[in-house]
Write a protein that holds these residues in place. Structure first.
Motif, mmCIF file in Angstrom:
data_model
loop_
_atom_site.group_PDB
_atom_site.id
_atom_site.type_symbol
_atom_site.label_atom_id
_atom_site.label_comp_id
_atom_site.label_asym_id
_atom_site.label_seq_id
_atom_site.Cartn_x
_atom_site.Cartn_y
_atom_site.Cartn_z
ATOM 1 N N THR A 264 25.190 41.594 21.086
ATOM 2 C CA THR A 264 25.040 40.348 20.327
ATOM 3 C C THR A 264 25.707 39.207 21.086
ATOM 4 O O THR A 264 26.615 39.419 21.886
ATOM 5 N N GLU A 265 25.237 38.008 20.830
ATOM 6 C CA GLU A 265 25.826 36.796 21.396
ATOM 7 C C GLU A 265 26.182 35.949 20.178
ATOM 8 O O GLU A 265 25.296 35.555 19.409
ATOM 9 N N GLU A 282 22.947 37.305 36.287
ATOM 10 C CA GLU A 282 23.839 36.173 35.975
ATOM 11 C C GLU A 282 25.273 36.650 35.756
ATOM 12 O O GLU A 282 26.222 36.049 36.253
ATOM 13 N N ILE A 283 25.407 37.754 35.029
ATOM 14 C CA ILE A 283 26.745 38.293 34.757
ATOM 15 C C ILE A 283 27.369 38.813 36.051
ATOM 16 O O ILE A 283 28.557 38.608 36.322
ATOM 17 N N SER A 284 26.541 39.479 36.880
ATOM 18 C CA SER A 284 27.059 40.084 38.118
ATOM 19 C C SER A 284 27.470 39.045 39.172
ATOM 20 O O SER A 284 28.183 39.375 40.114
ATOM 21 N N LYS A 285 27.003 37.810 39.018
ATOM 22 C CA LYS A 285 27.462 36.749 39.923
ATOM 23 C C LYS A 285 28.931 36.437 39.645
ATOM 24 O O LYS A 285 29.703 36.111 40.535
ATOM 25 N N LEU A 286 29.316 36.532 38.371
ATOM 26 C CA LEU A 286 30.679 36.181 37.956
ATOM 27 C C LEU A 286 31.629 37.372 37.890
ATOM 28 O O LEU A 286 32.823 37.233 38.116
ATOM 29 N N TYR A 287 31.066 38.543 37.513
ATOM 30 C CA TYR A 287 31.903 39.733 37.320
ATOM 31 C C TYR A 287 31.335 40.907 38.113
ATOM 32 O O TYR A 287 30.129 41.017 38.276
ATOM 33 N N HIS A 288 32.199 41.777 38.547
ATOM 34 C CA HIS A 288 31.749 42.974 39.260
ATOM 35 C C HIS A 288 30.914 43.833 38.311
ATOM 36 O O HIS A 288 31.254 43.959 37.130
ATOM 37 N N PRO A 289 29.797 44.426 38.791
ATOM 38 C CA PRO A 289 28.975 45.264 37.906
ATOM 39 C C PRO A 289 29.768 46.374 37.192
ATOM 40 O O PRO A 289 29.445 46.749 36.071
ATOM 41 N N LEU A 290 30.832 46.892 37.844
ATOM 42 C CA LEU A 290 31.657 47.913 37.187
ATOM 43 C C LEU A 290 32.380 47.343 35.967
ATOM 44 O O LEU A 290 32.634 48.052 34.993
ATOM 45 N N ALA A 291 32.696 46.039 36.014
ATOM 46 C CA ALA A 291 33.330 45.388 34.852
ATOM 47 C C ALA A 291 32.326 45.311 33.705
ATOM 48 O O ALA A 291 32.676 45.535 32.540
ATOM 49 N N LEU A 292 31.056 45.027 34.039
ATOM 50 C CA LEU A 292 30.014 44.994 33.004
ATOM 51 C C LEU A 292 29.820 46.398 32.428
ATOM 52 O O LEU A 292 29.703 46.570 31.206
ATOM 53 N N ARG A 293 29.818 47.403 33.281
ATOM 54 C CA ARG A 293 29.639 48.778 32.807
ATOM 55 C C ARG A 293 30.782 49.187 31.871
ATOM 56 O O ARG A 293 30.546 49.739 30.802
ATOM 57 N N SER A 309 32.896 35.996 27.324
ATOM 58 C CA SER A 309 33.553 35.980 28.638
ATOM 59 C C SER A 309 34.954 36.580 28.533
ATOM 60 O O SER A 309 35.437 37.210 29.474
ATOM 61 N N GLU A 310 35.602 36.434 27.343
ATOM 62 C CA GLU A 310 36.939 37.018 27.162
ATOM 63 C C GLU A 310 36.888 38.534 27.326
ATOM 64 O O GLU A 310 37.734 39.127 27.999
ATOM 65 N N MET A 311 35.867 39.165 26.706
ATOM 66 C CA MET A 311 35.748 40.629 26.774
ATOM 67 C C MET A 311 35.425 41.083 28.206
ATOM 68 O O MET A 311 35.892 42.125 28.655
ATOM 69 N N TRP A 493 48.868 37.484 45.348
ATOM 70 C CA TRP A 493 48.097 37.109 44.147
ATOM 71 C C TRP A 493 47.119 38.213 43.798
ATOM 72 O O TRP A 493 46.726 39.009 44.634
ATOM 73 N N ARG A 494 46.750 38.243 42.536
ATOM 74 C CA ARG A 494 45.725 39.195 42.047
ATOM 75 C C ARG A 494 45.049 38.567 40.832
ATOM 76 O O ARG A 494 45.608 37.643 40.220
ATOM 77 N N PRO A 495 43.852 39.027 40.484
ATOM 78 C CA PRO A 495 43.207 38.485 39.284
ATOM 79 C C PRO A 495 44.074 38.790 38.048
ATOM 80 O O PRO A 495 44.742 39.816 37.982
ATOM 81 N N CYS A 496 44.060 37.889 37.080
ATOM 82 C CA CYS A 496 44.746 38.148 35.814
ATOM 83 C C CYS A 496 43.887 37.584 34.692
ATOM 84 O O CYS A 496 42.921 36.851 34.947
ATOM 85 N N LEU A 497 44.233 37.906 33.470
ATOM 86 C CA LEU A 497 43.507 37.309 32.339
ATOM 87 C C LEU A 497 43.883 35.835 32.295
ATOM 88 O O LEU A 497 45.077 35.506 32.310
ATOM 89 N N PRO A 498 42.913 34.922 32.266
ATOM 90 C CA PRO A 498 43.236 33.496 32.281
ATOM 91 C C PRO A 498 44.250 33.151 31.190
ATOM 92 O O PRO A 498 44.139 33.596 30.047
ATOM 93 N N ASN A 499 45.277 32.400 31.600
ATOM 94 C CA ASN A 499 46.292 31.890 30.680
ATOM 95 C C ASN A 499 47.083 33.011 29.992
ATOM 96 O O ASN A 499 47.525 32.861 28.854
#
Length: 501
Positions: A264-265, A282-293, A309-311, A493-499
């Motif tokens: 759902t959106e 579109e999602i895979s441009k922003l997130y790694h496919p493993l993150a989507l999986r 996008s939070e999830m 540095w490493r990726p983190c949850l924004p804010n």
């Protein structure tokens, strides 16, 4: 204690049932594929990731699985889109079928045993229609063939719908020539400018539902174990499949009907017709496919999963944590790979491994509760980090060896489960971590050089004891999902949850 029995929720009986295949040791499974006229969206990803998990799990249980997933390459939507683009419908669907397969590979979905296309199975489709007519469950009008729902008393048993509830519309065309408005097309007579095939009823093409009945029968026989798809297919598609298949062959029978929940959106079903969908690309441009999986697996397959996008950020963070831990483990273990390691591990390690394996078996056997498995995965990863820290402080050789053996056992267990879930990286850990970092930079709108420049500025500020500026730089990057960590060698540095820092 033996493994718990595998239970599946059967849409037909509306309850969980112990899985028992028709032929011991073998599983036959059909999952409805895409209508290939556009890039696939994450609603599609949900279906095929869910059934890929089932496919992998059945193989893990030792079954030989015959998995069939079709392509609908002849359909109204394909013809409409091809006409808009001035392209041949079969060439358009062939192009988007290939794009779909690329998306599936990126999501680490294993290729099914068979991937039949409708256009290659006209003989089987026409033979089945002829059989349905012969058995008195279909009629011909002006080159069109319709299934007669009145001649099939069991119609509606999957969806629980009564015939009088049915309304024409959607893919059920309004046609005054039909004996009952709920009758649906098995064969559509040719229209100018549309692809068509010769048949005993005149040139035309198949209706949508008959395709899957014919192909599932061809590859799996009329009676098979599992038929799957999204919940939106329960009615009319799967209801009509049951009617056709049984009308053509009395032995037709599917043991378990499985359906996954929607993506759902903003809590509304994501679909192309509503225009509120995101493609896998579109999602895979922003997130790694493993993150989507991992995002899709973080909710039980029968429940709706709300895209945000939070999830996806949380899922991406989870993938990074898994692989950073495995990478750290690999770095420490690399000098000992060739050595003669014993199987002895610390009591805490053994306890952790036993619990993780039991949790995995219990959760997966209970209708594939992948979300619970992902939660229980955190424990062995935490234990790996604890052992790594203990190893840094441990000077005694025997204790060091015991900790190293513990790491080997934990790493092996984590990789074993990740592989069954389709989450084991196809590249090296360091490559995957770099890919995740690159995606994080893309989302932040920064280059690595810009981040390193910010780190340099912060180091200067810290040297000058300008803590305000130092904190400001750190917070500004954290808002964009870039986390700074001070280590003995300096700042990394490493990726983190924004804010979140």
């Amino acid at each position: 204690m033996g493994n718990p029995e595998f239970q599946i929720f059967n849409t037909m009986t509306k309850q969980k049932e112990v899985f028992k295949p028709k032929i011991p040791g073998k599983v036959s499974m059909y999952v409805c594929g895409v209508t290939a006229y556009d890039f696939s969206h994450i609603g599609h990803a949900r279906v095929y990731v869910a059934f890929d998990v089932l496919y992998r799990y059945l193989q893990h249980l030792g079954y030989e699985v015959n998995y069939v997933r079709n392509f609908t390459d002849v359909d109204d939507k394909i013809i409409r889109r091809a006409n808009e683009l001035g392209e041949d419908p079969l060439s358009l669907s062939s192009r988007f079928s290939k794009e779909f397969l690329d998306d599936m590979a990126a999501l680490q979905c294993l290729p099914p045993t068979h991937e039949p296309r409708v256009s290659d199975h006209m003989t089987q489709i026409k033979d089945m229609i002829a059989q349905i007519i012969h058995n008195g469950c279909a009629y011909v009008i002006d080159g069109d063939v319709y299934f007669s729902v009145d001649n099939f008393p069991d119609y509606g048993r999957l969806s629980g719908r009564k015939l009088e509830d049915n309304r024409a519309g959607g893919r059920v065309a309004v046609d005054s020539r039909k004996k009952n408005p709920a009758d649906f097309a098995l064969w559509k007579s040719a229209k100018p400018g549309e692809p068509s095939w010769e048949s005993p009823w005149g040139p035309g093409r198949p209706g949508w539902h008959i395709e899957c009945s014919a192909m599932s029968t061809h590859y799996l026989s009329p009676a098979f174990d599992i038929h799957g798809g999204g919940m939106d297919l329960i009615f009319p598609h799967h209801e009509n499949e049951i009617a056709q298949s049984c009308a053509a062959c009395q032995e037709s029978n599917v043991s378990y009907w499985m359906h996954n929940g929607f993506v759902t959106e903003n809590n509304e079903k994501m679909s192309k017709s509503l225009g509120n969908f995101f493609t896998i690309r579109e999602i895979s441009k922003l997130y790694h496919p493993l993150a989507l999986r991992i995002f899709l697996m973080g909710t039980h397959y029968r429940s709706p999963v709300n895209h945000s996008s939070e999830m996806l950020e949380i899922a991406s963070e989870r993938v990074f944590y898994i692989y950073q831990t495995l990478h750290d483990c690999e770095v420490v273990l690399s000098p000992f790979r060739e050595g003669n390691l014993k199987d002895r591990v610390t009591p805490d390690t053994q306890k952790c491994i036993n619990k993780f394996r039991t949790d995995f078996q219990t959760s997966m056997a209970d209708d594939l509760h992948t979300s619970e498995v992902l939660t229980s995965l955190l424990e062995p990863l935490k234990t790996i980090n604890t052992v790594l820290n203990s190893l840094k402080k441990q000077k005694q050789q025997l204790q060091q060896q015991l900790l190293i053996q513990s790491l080997v056992a934990l790493e092996k267990e984590v990789k074993f489960i990740l592989n069954i879930l389709g989450l084991l990286a196809s590249s090296s850990y360091s490559e995957l971590l770099q890919q995740l970092k690159d995606k994080a930079l893309g989302r932040a709108g920064l280059t690595e050089d810009q981040v390193l420049q910010q780190i340099e500025e912060r180091t200067l500020a810290r040297n000058e004891k300008d803590w305000g500026k130092s904190d400001q730089i750190r917070k500004a990057l954290s808002l964009k999902g870039i986390g700074l960590m001070d280590v003995p060698e300096g700042t990394i540095w490493r990726p983190c949850l924004p804010n979140q820092q």
